[in-house]
Design an enzyme around this catalytic site. Structure first.
Site, PDB file in Angstrom:
ATOM      1  N   SER A 146      -7.434 -20.826  -7.077  1.00 21.42           N
ATOM      2  CA  SER A 146      -7.285 -20.308  -8.347  1.00 21.42           C
ATOM      3  C   SER A 146      -6.627 -19.377  -8.445  1.00 21.42           C
ATOM      4  O   SER A 146      -6.615 -18.221  -6.828  1.00 21.42           O
ATOM      5  CB  SER A 146      -8.854 -19.781  -9.122  1.00 21.42           C
ATOM      6  OG  SER A 146      -8.987 -18.596  -9.994  1.00 21.42           O
ATOM      7  N   TYR A 160     -16.799 -14.902  -6.947  1.00 23.54           N
ATOM      8  CA  TYR A 160     -15.353 -15.916  -7.503  1.00 23.54           C
ATOM      9  C   TYR A 160     -14.428 -15.546  -6.533  1.00 23.54           C
ATOM     10  O   TYR A 160     -13.585 -16.734  -5.353  1.00 23.54           O
ATOM     11  CB  TYR A 160     -15.282 -16.277  -8.381  1.00 23.54           C
ATOM     12  CG  TYR A 160     -14.200 -17.450  -9.021  1.00 23.54           C
ATOM     13  CD1 TYR A 160     -15.279 -18.602  -8.736  1.00 23.54           C
ATOM     14  CD2 TYR A 160     -14.154 -17.209  -9.615  1.00 23.54           C
ATOM     15  CE1 TYR A 160     -14.465 -19.945  -9.104  1.00 23.54           C
ATOM     16  CE2 TYR A 160     -12.974 -18.356  -9.331  1.00 23.54           C
ATOM     17  CZ  TYR A 160     -12.922 -19.709  -9.763  1.00 23.54           C
ATOM     18  OH  TYR A 160     -12.098 -20.960 -10.104  1.00 23.54           O
TER      19      TYR A 160
END
Ligand SMILES: NC(=O)c1ccc[n+]([C@@H]2O[C@H](COP(=O)([O-])OP(=O)(O)OC[C@H]3O[C@@H](n4cnc5c(N)ncnc54)[C@H](OP(=O)(O)O)[C@@H]3O)[C@@H](O)[C@H]2O)c1
Length: 251
Positions: A146, A160
């Protein structure tokens, strides 16, 4: 989006984790359209996984679905071995299965921390380790990381972001392990992509768009097109790389 088949992956066998919907489903369909036989995994959506398989088959491709929770190392190993048994080998692994948990620091539970890391990092390691046992020269390991590994512009996303930074580091190291065997290992880092995990009409959408050079969400098909390039023969000199496809989110 209709993809014209190029047959660049004809004869190749791919495993895409977490592909019953979203980015993973788009990747599975794209690799199949390029000629690969594709296995997909899911954890809790058998009907949706079966629908992806049916869609690939009705377009003339070959696909199977395997239930395997990415947090369960034995299930992940079994999914790799079932792919090899049922499809006849493994050339391309796409580590896509992932979850996001966002919560303020003082409310972030250790159970959520452990589950997120087990799926987003440990599952990637186990699948890559097992897949490497079966890959030949020309093999491809591609992880969906990501842009949040590079930029986490709001509170609550630290765990995350850490998981996606971890797979960027893992990619560098695994590229060194597998380079001598002619297997490449890369990490694709998307920005906001319209899926159930991060809907383009969701509560964060407007603030996310405000942070981007291109103020829009990406599509699963755009990510799948980048994966298809990295899975194919033209990318043979790219390895150990973390590559942004994020509308300029990290720019
Ligand atoms: N959407 C974004 O904006 C965005 C941006 C950057 C990176 N990413 C990354 O892209 C990947 C896919 O995200 P997405 O947006 O497509 O998510 P999504 O729409 O929530 O889809 C997730 C997929 O993964 C499967 N999955 C979830 N937990 C799993 C587990 N424990 N084991 C096996 N499969 C599991 C789900 O199937 P089941 O329902 O069967 O579990 C589903 O098929 C993730 O790694 C995510 O971090 C997404």
């Amino acid at each position: 989006m209709k993809t014209e088949s190029t047959n660049k992956l004809t004869g190749k066998i791919a495993l895409v984790t977490g592909a019953s919907r979203g980015i993973g489903a788009a990747i599975a369909k794209r690799l199949a359209a390029e000629g690969a036989a594709v296995a997909i995994t899911y954890s809790s959506s058998p009907d949706r996984a079966e629908a992806v398989v049916k869609e690939i088959e009705s377009a003339g491709g070959k696909a199977i679905a395997i239930q395997a929770d990415a947090a369960d190392a034995e299930a992940v190993k079994r999914s790799v071995n079932d792919t090899v048994k049922q499809l006849g080998g493994l050339d391309i692994l796409v580590n896509n299965a992932g979850i996001a948990v966002m919560a303020p620091l003082d409310q972030f539970s250790l159970a959520d921390y452990d589950r997120l890391m087990a799926i987003n990092v440990r599952g990637v390691f186990v699948a890559s380790q097992e897949a490497a046992n079966h890959m030949k020269e020309g093999g491809r390991i591609i992880t969906i990381g990501s842009t949040n590994a590079e930029r986490m512009p709001f509170a609550g996303g630290g765990v995350y972001a850490a998981s996606k930074a971890a797979v960027a580091g893992l990619t560098k190291g695994l590229a060194r392990d597998l380079g001598p065997r002619g297997i490449t290992v890369n990490n694709i880092q998307p920005g906001p992509v319209d899926t159930e995990l991060n809907p383009a009409d969701g509560p964060f959408a407007e603030s996310l768009k405000g942070l981007m050079a291109l103020p829009r969400y990406g599509t699963g098909d755009e990510i799948a097109s980048f994966v298809a390039y990295l899975a194919g023969p033209e990318s043979a000199y790219i390895t150990g790389a973390s590559l942004l496809i994020d509308g300029g989110f990290a720019a």
